[in-house]
Scaffold this active site. Structure first.
Site, mmCIF file in Angstrom:
data_model
loop_
_atom_site.group_PDB
_atom_site.id
_atom_site.type_symbol
_atom_site.label_atom_id
_atom_site.label_comp_id
_atom_site.label_asym_id
_atom_site.label_seq_id
_atom_site.Cartn_x
_atom_site.Cartn_y
_atom_site.Cartn_z
ATOM 1 N N ASP A 57 40.106 35.370 34.194
ATOM 2 C CA ASP A 57 41.314 36.083 34.612
ATOM 3 C C ASP A 57 42.350 36.182 33.493
ATOM 4 O O ASP A 57 43.326 36.927 33.623
ATOM 5 C CB ASP A 57 41.967 35.376 35.810
ATOM 6 N N ASP A 93 42.840 37.733 42.219
ATOM 7 C CA ASP A 93 41.441 37.393 41.970
ATOM 8 C C ASP A 93 40.893 36.766 43.251
ATOM 9 O O ASP A 93 41.657 36.218 44.054
ATOM 10 C CB ASP A 93 41.349 36.409 40.807
ATOM 11 N N ASP A 105 43.165 32.279 38.511
ATOM 12 C CA ASP A 105 43.057 30.857 38.184
ATOM 13 C C ASP A 105 42.011 30.560 37.115
ATOM 14 O O ASP A 105 41.975 29.455 36.586
ATOM 15 C CB ASP A 105 42.704 30.056 39.436
#
Length: 700
Positions: free
Chosen positions: A595, A387, A591
């Site tokens: 996600d 990400d 995080d």
């Protein structure tokens, strides 16, 4: 949260369901009584094994003092206890309380005409236990002469204790997965302010209906999805969308339930409620991904389907063979030896033993491994997906460029430019403004207080400071104040924007003074982490909801060549699944709450400790130190731990495969079989301990 007063409650199979008037449905896990019962069984089993060990030591001391085995008194006052009776007293609770789950599992398997490891444990330990009972109380009915030195109570207790401990450890890890869903549910506020009949009233958020007009004040969470109808503000959507920069909201813009209103107040009309909201869809994706990942079978389970019937056939075959040969005593001993040596003590501890050492080694290196099921794919890992926001980048805007444009009557240095801009932004809570203020605070000179302040919606701010008229904002603000931008300035702006930065123009006394660029900056060692992963032979991909321009700019800085941009939160898991469908074995590093579905969908989910609780609960590996280089270290540790688990299973099955024919042939009596079984367990523990010598080093 659900308002229980306005919901219909139903308890089904230990779970509590709440059906709300808005049509939503939520499931809350009841206290896990089954896990507590298993903990009690493990405690009883381990206590029994410990008592047997202490008793064995006492026996040696007693024999050394001249006592006999038959008259030995365990506590010195019960001379009528024999050694066999005492062992039976200690082992019986282990056999029938600690081992209750194995009997239950074996019975259920037989009812379904299937075979599992519970059946082998129940069969082997029952043979050892009841044969020992016969030796103690009715030895004359056996076709072979035995005494109490030939009981196998300890074998039964040790098998049950260690296999049960292994199952308990794995269950603890699996049960934690539901915490991710509970934390997602906590994102939604319990109440909402709704305008009804011209009055503002507070109602349970679960009772909201499509069309309700809802009031949101500064700092509050938005209770559901909708469209702004009045007012303006900046909304922090980072937790759900991954976008680090706040998003300005004006009438006609959409808002997402669970995000946080930053500065202004506004009203919005609810467009989606209950299970239809973006947050609810993320919850559903997490639940679906966790459910599918829980279906992964252990290597031991797959082999057991063939191993158990083979053991039973060999045991009865050896008994029949020796009986037909006319040696009934040897037939009994061979039958018992086969079942004892086949008992899966080593199999039961193969995974937890390696996992315990691997977890400890990972903790030393700042890596938390949450379960063996997350490591199964590590040996074949081909792709690591990062990400962007909060993972590769810091997730917080910072000043990256200061361009002073002189002369404007008198030259203004970069430090003075930032100082004036900070004075203009001093009273703003906007994250971009705070980034400029933080940069100015690093200088020696204090930030001057503005004499006046005027916020211009959609453009920027205008202040008077130190006798100067200061503007800071976008192109529209400069145009409103008749400040022209030269071709060179426009080129500089475009260059900054192509690099994924937010460029703000600063004007002083009706002249352009400079440009200040703010961006979400790259984390330290991010580029090194990408290089480490390439050396491990895996492809690195960046997945983000940002536009392609910003995403590619960040990717270039860290050396990532493959970028998937413009991905909505609910689509991240779909992109991970698409990679898996193409044959790639994927690790996802993230995080944020957005996600979580992708982390659960990936073969291996890796979360940062600084991230959201939902991401950490969903991830299988957690990087405690937030150092991205630990991703490669975690992969190396995962591969090593999984290799050790497979080695343990190989040696455990290999030991059984080699020893069973020997026992069936009559060359291995039950006592030697029990000792050999203990040695196989010791080999598994010794092999697992080799993980402690694994060198885990980051790149320099």
């Amino acid at each position: 949260m659900v308002d229980k007063a306005t919901a219909l409650r139903s308890d089904i199979n230990g779970r509590t369901f709440y059906f709300c008037s808005s049509g939503c449905q939520r499931t809350f896990e009841a206290p896990d009584e089954e896990l507590r019962r298993m903990k009690r069984r493990v405690t009883i089993a381990m206590a029994g094994v410990l008592a047997l060990a202490v008793s064995r030591v006492a026996v040696f001391i007693g024999l050394a003092a001249g006592a006999t085995l038959v008259t030995w008194a365990p506590i010195g006052v019960l001379p009528w206890f024999t050694w066999g009776v005492w062992m039976m007293i200690l082992v019986t609770p282990v056999q029938f309380i600690g081992g209750a789950s194995f009997y239950k599992g074996a019975f259920q398997a037989l009812r379904r005409w299937t075979i599992n490891m519970d059946l082998l444990v129940a069969l082997g330990t029952s043979v050892a236990y009841f044969y020992s009972v016969i030796v103690v109380f009715a030895p004359d009915i056996l076709p072979v002469k035995v005494d109490e030195r030939q009981v196998y109570f300890e074998v039964s207790a040790i098998i049950i204790a260690f296999v049960l401990l292994g199952k308990y450890m794995e269950d603890i890890i699996k049960r934690k997965s539901s915490a991710a869903v509970r934390k997602l549910l906590d994102l939604r506020p319990a109440t909402a302010r709704v305008l009804r009949n011209g009055q503002e009233m507070e109602v349970p958020a679960e009772t909201l209906e499509v069309g309700d007009v809802i009031v949101v004040r500064p700092g509050e969470k938005i209770p559901t999805d909708g469209e702004v109808v009045d007012g303006s503000s900046s909304v922090d959507e980072k937790l759900l969308t991954g976008e680090s920069m706040p998003v300005d909201k004006r009438p006609g813009d959409s808002v997402i339930g669970g995000t946080v209103n930053a500065t202004g107040s506004f009203r919005f009309r609810a467009t989606r409620v209950g299970r239809d909201t973006a947050l609810s869809q993320i919850i559903a994706l997490v639940e679906q991904a966790q459910s599918s990942s829980a279906q992964i079978q252990r290597v031991a389970d797959r082999v057991t389907a063939y191993f158990v019937p083979a053991v039973v056939i060999v045991a009865f075959g050896s008994f029949a063979g020796w009986w037909i040969a006319g040696d009934l005593p040897q037939a009994v001993l061979a039958f018992i030896a086969v079942l004892i040596i086949a008992c899966p003590c080593a199999l039961g501890i193969a995974t937890p033993a390696a996992l315990m050492v691997g977890v400890g080694k990972g903790a030393e290196a700042g890596i938390l491994i949450r379960g063996a099921e997350y490591l199964e794919q590590a040996l074949r890992l081909t792709t690591v997906v990062f990400d962007k926001t909060g993972t590769i980048t810091r997730g917080e805007p910072a000043v990256t460029d200061i361009i002073a444009l002189a002369p404007i009557g008198t030259a203004i240095t970069g430090d003075r430019l930032v100082q004036l801009a900070a004075a203009a932004e001093l009273r703003s809570e906007h994250p971009l403004a705070q980034a400029i203020v933080r940069r100015a605070a690093m200088a020696a000179d204090p930030i001057p207080e503005p004499d006046s302040f005027d916020a211009i919606p959609g453009c920027g701010v205008q202040v008077a400071v130190d006798g100067a008229d200061v503007l800071i904002g976008n192109r529209r603000l400069m145009t409103r104040n008749s400040i022209e931008l030269t071709a060179e300035v426009e080129h500089q702006l475009q260059t900054l924007e192509q690099d994924g930065k937010t460029a703000m123009l600063v004007g002083v006394d009706q002249r352009l003074a400079g440009i200040i660029a703010v961006a979400d900056t790259i984390k330290d060692n991010a580029a090194e982490a990408v290089a480490d992963l390439r050396r491990e032979g895996v492809e690195v991909v960046m997945l983000t909801g940002d536009n392609e321009q910003t995403a590619n700019a960040i990717a270039r800085q860290v050396g990532i060549e493959r970028v998937i941009a413009n991905v909505l939160p609910e689509d991240k898991a779909r992109e991970i699944q698409r990679l898996r469908d193409n044959g790639e074995v994927v690790a996802m590093v993230g995080d944020g709450i957005n996600d979580a579905p992708a982390l659960a969908t990936a073969n291996i989910g890796i979360a940062l400790a600084s991230g959201s609780d939902v991401a950490k609960e969903t991830g299988g590996l957690i990087l405690i130190r937030d150092d991205l280089r630990d991703v490669a270290v975690a992969i190396r540790l995962s591969r090593a731990t999984m290799r050790t688990i497979r080695q343990n299973l190989f040696w455990a099955f290999g030991y059984n495969a080699a020893a069973i024919p020997i026992a069936a042939a009559g060359f291995l009596n039950p006592m030697i079989a029990a000792a050999a079984m203990a040695l196989s367990s010791l080999s598994v523990i010794t092999n697992s301990a080799t993980l402690k010598r694994l060198h885990l080093e980051r790149s320099r």
